[in-house]
Design an enzyme around this catalytic site. Sequence first.
Site, PDB file in Angstrom:
ATOM      1  N   HIS A  36       4.328   5.959  -2.039  1.00  0.00           N
ATOM      2  CA  HIS A  36       5.496   5.092  -2.243  1.00  0.00           C
ATOM      3  C   HIS A  36       5.622   4.804  -3.749  1.00  0.00           C
ATOM      4  O   HIS A  36       4.867   5.371  -4.560  1.00  0.00           O
ATOM      5  CB  HIS A  36       5.370   3.808  -1.422  1.00  0.00           C
ATOM      6  CG  HIS A  36       4.067   3.083  -1.607  1.00  0.00           C
ATOM      7  ND1 HIS A  36       3.701   2.489  -2.790  1.00  0.00           N
ATOM      8  CD2 HIS A  36       3.017   2.895  -0.756  1.00  0.00           C
ATOM      9  CE1 HIS A  36       2.509   1.926  -2.654  1.00  0.00           C
ATOM     10  NE2 HIS A  36       2.068   2.173  -1.432  1.00  0.00           N
ATOM     11  N   HIS A  39       2.404   4.054  -5.816  1.00  0.00           N
ATOM     12  CA  HIS A  39       1.656   5.248  -6.234  1.00  0.00           C
ATOM     13  C   HIS A  39       2.395   5.969  -7.366  1.00  0.00           C
ATOM     14  O   HIS A  39       1.769   6.466  -8.310  1.00  0.00           O
ATOM     15  CB  HIS A  39       1.501   6.224  -5.066  1.00  0.00           C
ATOM     16  CG  HIS A  39       0.786   5.666  -3.864  1.00  0.00           C
ATOM     17  ND1 HIS A  39       1.415   5.473  -2.658  1.00  0.00           N
ATOM     18  CD2 HIS A  39      -0.495   5.260  -3.683  1.00  0.00           C
ATOM     19  CE1 HIS A  39       0.544   4.996  -1.781  1.00  0.00           C
ATOM     20  NE2 HIS A  39      -0.619   4.853  -2.380  1.00  0.00           N
TER      21      HIS A  39
HETATM   22  P1  AMP Z   1      -3.895   3.624  -1.373  1.00  0.00           P
HETATM   23  O1  AMP Z   1      -3.227   4.931  -1.120  1.00  0.00           O
HETATM   24  O2  AMP Z   1      -3.295   2.477  -0.623  1.00  0.00           O
HETATM   25  O3  AMP Z   1      -5.394   3.692  -1.280  1.00  0.00           O
HETATM   26  O4  AMP Z   1      -3.593   3.278  -2.901  1.00  0.00           O
HETATM   27  C1  AMP Z   1      -3.893   4.191  -3.928  1.00  0.00           C
HETATM   28  C2  AMP Z   1      -3.723   3.503  -5.262  1.00  0.00           C
HETATM   29  O5  AMP Z   1      -2.378   3.030  -5.379  1.00  0.00           O
HETATM   30  C3  AMP Z   1      -4.643   2.285  -5.412  1.00  0.00           C
HETATM   31  O6  AMP Z   1      -5.117   2.225  -6.740  1.00  0.00           O
HETATM   32  C4  AMP Z   1      -3.712   1.144  -5.111  1.00  0.00           C
HETATM   33  O7  AMP Z   1      -4.080  -0.074  -5.702  1.00  0.00           O
HETATM   34  C5  AMP Z   1      -2.413   1.651  -5.704  1.00  0.00           C
HETATM   35  N1  AMP Z   1      -1.278   0.945  -5.103  1.00  0.00           N
HETATM   36  C6  AMP Z   1      -1.014   0.782  -3.780  1.00  0.00           C
HETATM   37  N2  AMP Z   1       0.086   0.014  -3.601  1.00  0.00           N
HETATM   38  C7  AMP Z   1       0.516  -0.317  -4.858  1.00  0.00           C
HETATM   39  C8  AMP Z   1       1.602  -1.108  -5.338  1.00  0.00           C
HETATM   40  N3  AMP Z   1       2.463  -1.715  -4.526  1.00  0.00           N
HETATM   41  N4  AMP Z   1       1.740  -1.231  -6.678  1.00  0.00           N
HETATM   42  C9  AMP Z   1       0.869  -0.637  -7.535  1.00  0.00           C
HETATM   43  N5  AMP Z   1      -0.174   0.113  -7.129  1.00  0.00           N
HETATM   44  C10 AMP Z   1      -0.353   0.276  -5.807  1.00  0.00           C
END
Ligand code: AMP
Length: 283
Positions: A36, A39
């Site tokens: 999203h 990311h």
């Molecule tokens: P995930 O796929 O949820 O494990 O997230 C992968 C990376 O994207 C991690 O470093 C998360 O902190 C970051 N991330 C997820 N959601 C957001 C967001 N809304 N804003 C900024 N970074 C995000």
Amino acid sequence: MSLDVVTSITELRARTDAARAERLSVGLVPTMGFLHDGHASLMDRSVAETDLTVLTIFVNPLQFAPTEDLAAYPRDAAGDLARAAAAGAHVVFAPSVEEMYPEPVLTTVSVAEVSAAMEGASRPTHFAGVATVVAKLFSIVGPCRAYFGEKDYQQVAVVRRMVRDLSLPIDVVACPTIREPDGLAKSSRNVYLTDEEREVAPVLHRALQRGADAIRSGERDAGVVRELMRSMIDAAPLGELDYVEVADVDTLERLDRCEPPVRLFGAVRFGRARLIDNVGAEP
Ligand code: AMP
């Protein structure tokens, strides 16, 4: 440069080694996919600051408890590749579970204290799973800048501490949380929300902001701030509060007195979705 999809550890390591041999810098964006705008913001930053951006997509079984949503975790390989290409990433590393963990994992990395409270208390094996897979990705990719979202603030603190304690050759870069217009932090897990739950879900961010406002207006009793946030979330329908917390910005230690800068955290379950968020209260 076009986008290459790599599934083998050996091939990824060869790719990043070759880049550094040509004096190119490497940026790493670890994710679990179902990408999203949050990311995308990490990829944008990496593309702007480094020469070779590696996006990793791996739903890491080690960081899910047996009762959690590993099997149901949302996936969209085609959509993710389109987003990675649009952001200008150069390599997508999407290994299988067998590639990452060909035999039972006997070696894990656990970071004490920073991992203990909040997400660590609610999900006792979570951060060891995160630290282990991130250490493994760091080892495969080698010296790089690694981009993480402040949305998972405690995770960033755990990774930073691991990097310092183990002298890993990694620059950890924390990026701001990307939100929906109504304040809800973007998350792959938001797809679990029903329409009714989606409507109420921004209460988590509003409660954290209310807490931060109180601190900015001079409130110094963390108990009062926690109660303020708790009562707001309790008053909203459908949500089941897990925790709200006021903590030190580095150690994440729970505070009694909130002298800014401090960080405010919360976790609320809405039906199938367990949402977390955090905001800062600066001086
Ligand atoms: P995930 O796929 O949820 O494990 O997230 C992968 C990376 O994207 C991690 O470093 C998360 O902190 C970051 N991330 C997820 N959601 C957001 C967001 N809304 N804003 C900024 N970074 C995000």
